[in-house]
Every structure is written in structure tokens, then in C-alpha cells.
Write a protein that holds these residues in place. Sequence first.
Motif, PDB file in Angstrom:
ATOM      1  N   VAL A  22      18.261 -55.452 -21.610  1.00 59.95           N
ATOM      2  CA  VAL A  22      19.050 -55.649 -22.970  1.00 59.95           C
ATOM      3  C   VAL A  22      18.217 -54.608 -23.988  1.00 59.95           C
ATOM      4  O   VAL A  22      17.262 -54.605 -24.249  1.00 59.95           O
ATOM      5  N   GLY A  23      19.254 -53.816 -24.769  1.00 55.79           N
ATOM      6  CA  GLY A  23      18.779 -52.985 -25.720  1.00 55.79           C
ATOM      7  C   GLY A  23      19.392 -53.201 -26.895  1.00 55.79           C
ATOM      8  O   GLY A  23      20.540 -53.196 -27.048  1.00 55.79           O
ATOM      9  N   LEU A  24      18.618 -52.849 -27.911  1.00 57.86           N
ATOM     10  CA  LEU A  24      19.022 -52.747 -29.273  1.00 57.86           C
ATOM     11  C   LEU A  24      18.642 -51.833 -29.937  1.00 57.86           C
ATOM     12  O   LEU A  24      17.294 -51.301 -30.098  1.00 57.86           O
ATOM     13  N   PRO A  25      19.508 -50.864 -30.743  1.00 62.89           N
ATOM     14  CA  PRO A  25      19.217 -49.805 -31.411  1.00 62.89           C
ATOM     15  C   PRO A  25      18.352 -50.145 -32.613  1.00 62.89           C
ATOM     16  O   PRO A  25      18.203 -51.111 -33.060  1.00 62.89           O
ATOM     17  N   ALA A  26      17.519 -49.081 -33.158  1.00 61.23           N
ATOM     18  CA  ALA A  26      16.519 -49.335 -34.264  1.00 61.23           C
ATOM     19  C   ALA A  26      17.339 -49.800 -35.436  1.00 61.23           C
ATOM     20  O   ALA A  26      16.818 -50.416 -36.386  1.00 61.23           O
ATOM     21  N   SER A  27      18.563 -49.421 -35.425  1.00 60.69           N
ATOM     22  CA  SER A  27      19.464 -49.780 -36.864  1.00 60.69           C
ATOM     23  C   SER A  27      19.614 -51.311 -36.865  1.00 60.69           C
ATOM     24  O   SER A  27      19.960 -51.665 -37.706  1.00 60.69           O
ATOM     25  N   GLY A  28      19.701 -51.859 -35.662  1.00 65.01           N
ATOM     26  CA  GLY A  28      19.836 -53.385 -35.708  1.00 65.01           C
ATOM     27  C   GLY A  28      21.282 -53.459 -35.517  1.00 65.01           C
ATOM     28  O   GLY A  28      21.815 -54.809 -35.341  1.00 65.01           O
ATOM     29  N   GLN A  29      22.186 -52.530 -35.368  1.00 67.31           N
ATOM     30  CA  GLN A  29      23.372 -52.760 -35.444  1.00 67.31           C
ATOM     31  C   GLN A  29      23.841 -52.449 -33.685  1.00 67.31           C
ATOM     32  O   GLN A  29      23.760 -51.345 -33.099  1.00 67.31           O
ATOM     33  N   GLY A  30      24.619 -53.310 -33.188  1.00 64.96           N
ATOM     34  CA  GLY A  30      24.980 -53.398 -31.833  1.00 64.96           C
ATOM     35  C   GLY A  30      23.934 -53.698 -30.894  1.00 64.96           C
ATOM     36  O   GLY A  30      22.911 -54.155 -31.189  1.00 64.96           O
ATOM     37  N   GLY A  31      24.210 -53.111 -29.626  1.00 66.81           N
ATOM     38  CA  GLY A  31      23.258 -53.440 -28.589  1.00 66.81           C
ATOM     39  C   GLY A  31      23.839 -52.978 -27.291  1.00 66.81           C
ATOM     40  O   GLY A  31      25.019 -52.384 -27.183  1.00 66.81           O
ATOM     41  N   CYS A  32      23.391 -53.312 -26.123  1.00 67.20           N
ATOM     42  CA  CYS A  32      23.900 -52.794 -24.665  1.00 67.20           C
ATOM     43  C   CYS A  32      23.311 -53.749 -23.640  1.00 67.20           C
ATOM     44  O   CYS A  32      21.975 -54.277 -23.905  1.00 67.20           O
ATOM     45  N   VAL A  33      23.892 -54.047 -22.517  1.00 66.50           N
ATOM     46  CA  VAL A  33      23.192 -54.644 -21.326  1.00 66.50           C
ATOM     47  C   VAL A  33      23.420 -53.662 -20.056  1.00 66.50           C
ATOM     48  O   VAL A  33      24.512 -53.318 -20.074  1.00 66.50           O
ATOM     49  N   ILE A  34      22.401 -53.668 -19.534  1.00 67.25           N
ATOM     50  CA  ILE A  34      22.388 -52.862 -18.268  1.00 67.25           C
ATOM     51  C   ILE A  34      22.000 -53.953 -16.962  1.00 67.25           C
ATOM     52  O   ILE A  34      20.955 -54.480 -17.027  1.00 67.25           O
ATOM     53  N   VAL A  35      22.782 -53.976 -15.858  1.00 65.38           N
ATOM     54  CA  VAL A  35      22.464 -54.584 -14.730  1.00 65.38           C
ATOM     55  C   VAL A  35      22.783 -53.754 -13.373  1.00 65.38           C
ATOM     56  O   VAL A  35      23.853 -53.006 -13.430  1.00 65.38           O
ATOM     57  N   LEU A  36      21.638 -53.664 -12.602  1.00 62.47           N
ATOM     58  CA  LEU A  36      21.778 -52.807 -11.554  1.00 62.47           C
ATOM     59  C   LEU A  36      21.492 -53.997 -10.461  1.00 62.47           C
ATOM     60  O   LEU A  36      20.700 -54.552 -10.337  1.00 62.47           O
ATOM     61  N   ASP A  37      22.295 -53.507  -9.080  1.00 63.62           N
ATOM     62  CA  ASP A  37      21.960 -54.405  -7.892  1.00 63.62           C
ATOM     63  C   ASP A  37      21.543 -53.354  -6.989  1.00 63.62           C
ATOM     64  O   ASP A  37      22.613 -52.552  -6.248  1.00 63.62           O
ATOM     65  N   GLY A  38      20.145 -53.365  -6.639  1.00 65.96           N
ATOM     66  CA  GLY A  38      19.728 -52.354  -5.585  1.00 65.96           C
ATOM     67  C   GLY A  38      20.415 -52.588  -4.300  1.00 65.96           C
ATOM     68  O   GLY A  38      20.588 -53.678  -3.629  1.00 65.96           O
ATOM     69  N   VAL A  39      20.846 -51.549  -3.338  1.00 63.96           N
ATOM     70  CA  VAL A  39      21.266 -51.800  -2.309  1.00 63.96           C
ATOM     71  C   VAL A  39      20.476 -51.702  -0.959  1.00 63.96           C
ATOM     72  O   VAL A  39      19.659 -50.870  -0.959  1.00 63.96           O
ATOM     73  N   HIS A  98      20.893 -38.045   2.168  1.00 64.43           N
ATOM     74  CA  HIS A  98      21.228 -38.878   3.140  1.00 64.43           C
ATOM     75  C   HIS A  98      22.032 -40.092   2.491  1.00 64.43           C
ATOM     76  O   HIS A  98      21.830 -40.511   1.501  1.00 64.43           O
ATOM     77  N   PRO A  99      22.937 -40.583   3.437  1.00 62.24           N
ATOM     78  CA  PRO A  99      23.898 -41.616   2.760  1.00 62.24           C
ATOM     79  C   PRO A  99      23.194 -43.107   2.433  1.00 62.24           C
ATOM     80  O   PRO A  99      23.755 -43.750   1.700  1.00 62.24           O
ATOM     81  N   ARG A 100      21.886 -43.115   2.901  1.00 63.87           N
ATOM     82  CA  ARG A 100      21.305 -44.344   2.469  1.00 63.87           C
ATOM     83  C   ARG A 100      20.088 -44.183   1.370  1.00 63.87           C
ATOM     84  O   ARG A 100      19.186 -44.774   1.463  1.00 63.87           O
ATOM     85  N   THR A 101      20.170 -42.870   0.850  1.00 61.67           N
ATOM     86  CA  THR A 101      19.161 -42.719  -0.233  1.00 61.67           C
ATOM     87  C   THR A 101      19.136 -43.801  -1.217  1.00 61.67           C
ATOM     88  O   THR A 101      20.556 -44.343  -1.360  1.00 61.67           O
ATOM     89  N   PRO A 102      18.230 -44.204  -1.876  1.00 58.60           N
ATOM     90  CA  PRO A 102      18.441 -45.440  -2.967  1.00 58.60           C
ATOM     91  C   PRO A 102      19.429 -45.274  -3.754  1.00 58.60           C
ATOM     92  O   PRO A 102      19.779 -44.300  -4.365  1.00 58.60           O
ATOM     93  N   GLN A 103      20.055 -46.534  -3.950  1.00 60.23           N
ATOM     94  CA  GLN A 103      21.207 -46.460  -4.685  1.00 60.23           C
ATOM     95  C   GLN A 103      21.557 -47.844  -5.321  1.00 60.23           C
ATOM     96  O   GLN A 103      20.836 -48.685  -4.816  1.00 60.23           O
ATOM     97  N   ALA A 104      22.410 -48.099  -6.191  1.00 64.02           N
ATOM     98  CA  ALA A 104      22.793 -49.359  -6.806  1.00 64.02           C
ATOM     99  C   ALA A 104      24.143 -49.458  -7.332  1.00 64.02           C
ATOM    100  O   ALA A 104      24.595 -48.453  -7.543  1.00 64.02           O
ATOM    101  N   THR A 105      24.293 -50.615  -7.254  1.00 60.52           N
ATOM    102  CA  THR A 105      25.963 -50.952  -8.014  1.00 60.52           C
ATOM    103  C   THR A 105      25.235 -51.079  -9.722  1.00 60.52           C
ATOM    104  O   THR A 105      24.106 -51.513  -9.772  1.00 60.52           O
ATOM    105  N   VAL A 106      26.420 -51.010 -10.751  1.00 60.17           N
ATOM    106  CA  VAL A 106      26.182 -50.977 -11.882  1.00 60.17           C
ATOM    107  C   VAL A 106      27.206 -51.650 -12.850  1.00 60.17           C
ATOM    108  O   VAL A 106      28.331 -51.528 -12.569  1.00 60.17           O
ATOM    109  N   ALA A 107      26.585 -52.715 -13.665  1.00 63.76           N
ATOM    110  CA  ALA A 107      27.677 -53.082 -14.753  1.00 63.76           C
ATOM    111  C   ALA A 107      26.783 -52.634 -15.926  1.00 63.76           C
ATOM    112  O   ALA A 107      25.406 -53.098 -16.417  1.00 63.76           O
ATOM    113  N   LEU A 108      27.379 -52.035 -17.054  1.00 63.82           N
ATOM    114  CA  LEU A 108      27.112 -51.601 -18.142  1.00 63.82           C
ATOM    115  C   LEU A 108      27.991 -51.840 -19.344  1.00 63.82           C
ATOM    116  O   LEU A 108      29.278 -51.602 -19.049  1.00 63.82           O
TER     117      LEU A 108
END
Length: 262
Positions: A22-39, A98-108
Motif C-alpha cells: 500500500v503506497g501513499l504519496p508524500a502529499s497525503g492525497q490519494g494512494g495505491c494498492v499493489i498485489v502480486l501472485d507469484g506463479v 524461458h516460458p517459466r521465467t519467474p512471473q506473477a499475476t497483478v492487481a493494481l
Amino acid sequence: MRTDLVSEPGDASRPNEDFAGVGLPASGQGGCVIVLDGVTPPSGGTGCLHSVPWFTARLGGALTELTVSGRDLTLSEILARAIRRTADTHADTCELSHPRTPQATVALTRWSATEVEYLVLSDAVLLLRGPDGTVTPVLDDRLARLPRSALATDALVDANLRNKEGGFFTAAADPAVAARAVTGTLPRQEVRSLAALTDGATRWTETFREGDWTALFDLVAKEGARSLVERVRELETADREERAFLGRGKTHDDATVVYVEL
């Protein structure tokens, strides 16, 4: 803003391959959420010296920094830059094709005083609740729409479907995949709260059919993210031998839930 975050490994003896931030900018306005699921890769190698948790930590860190600081960038541009940055850290030592190089699903997701932006790639899930209580799921359902016969073996998936046209896409080493993500923007007043989840947590709805997306969201909002993960674990344990509910490669999967009231 209120935030509730839980990320639990499916197996205590193995590292958690999910990432949540969970990220909050220094301004304090807004924010973000990042979720990854490594395969989790099958046995047989990935062409990479590094683990999936190594990859998700670096991709997640890059996404967090870029999403907070890069207000002039779209989420697709941010994902592309984060993939490129992560790939550059091990391109000299690893076989990134390689088809199985490290990878992840993303919700942002990222919000400001005026809008809420979202991006979903592969089977991570983002749920958005409006002021009238309506829950809208943001899904990339390409994997779910594929016939089970096409997913019969890892070799078939890797050869024909993984990060290929007509198949499904994950964040691996090619920045171009960012253009394949499900994206959109809503006015801020249309989103009061949201939840981002990996498929280890969405099993409550998608695998065990305990309730729809609204019921899952209500559970998290009222009882907390921990309660959802605990209920999933109980269902997984009860079905350990019978396997009445198909579609589970593992008895327990890493499960991550991030809930935010804007």
C-alpha cells in the motif's frame, strides 16, 4: 483511509510467493494498492537463478515506487516500466525467454482526489464497492475461459497458452504484456472501498462457492481480511482428501487480501 492487509503462505515451510503493498504519496492525497501472485513453476527448471519470491519482491517494489511517484504515467505504462526494470536486474545471468521465467499475476489500483484507476492481469481479483453498496469485480478471465483439455499438462500450457495470443498473460520479462491487462478509470465518488486479492483468497468464491463477490466483500469489510483467509483454510482442510472441489493444484495456496476504505 482505513487499510486491512493479510498475506499468508499456503505452506509454512515454503516462502510466500505473493506480494502486497500500500503506497501513499508524500502529499497525503490519494494512494495505491499493489498485489502480486507469484506463479509457482513445475519441477524442471525456469532458466533463472532466482526464486519466485525474489522476482515478486523486486517487481512489487518497482510497482510501488512508480505508482506513487509517476502520476504522469498510466498504470499500463507503470507495469511495463516495472517489468523492464526487474528484467534488467537479471538479464545477464538468466534465460528470460524461458516460458517459466519467474512471473506473477497483478492487481493494481491508484486513486487521487478525482479518480480511481485500476489494472488486472491474469487471475488476481480487484473488487470495487460504490456508494450504493454495489460490488463490481474487475477480472481478467482469459485463463478461466480456456477449456480444461487445453490445460491438461504444463507442457501444453507453456507451448500454446502462457503469454501467447489466444491464451493468457502474466507479468514476466516482456514489458509488452502490460498492454494485455484489463484497465479502466472511474470517478472517485463512484468508489467508496476496494479489495485486491490473490486466487488463494478468492477460492472462497471461485472454488468453494461459499458466496458471490458481494458476499466475499461483505465478509472482508465486516470481519476483516484475516477472517476470509481463515475460512478458506478451513474449507481447504475439510476437502483435503475428498477433493470434491476441482481446480486446485495445491491443498493450500498463498492467500493475500488487501482491503481499503477510501
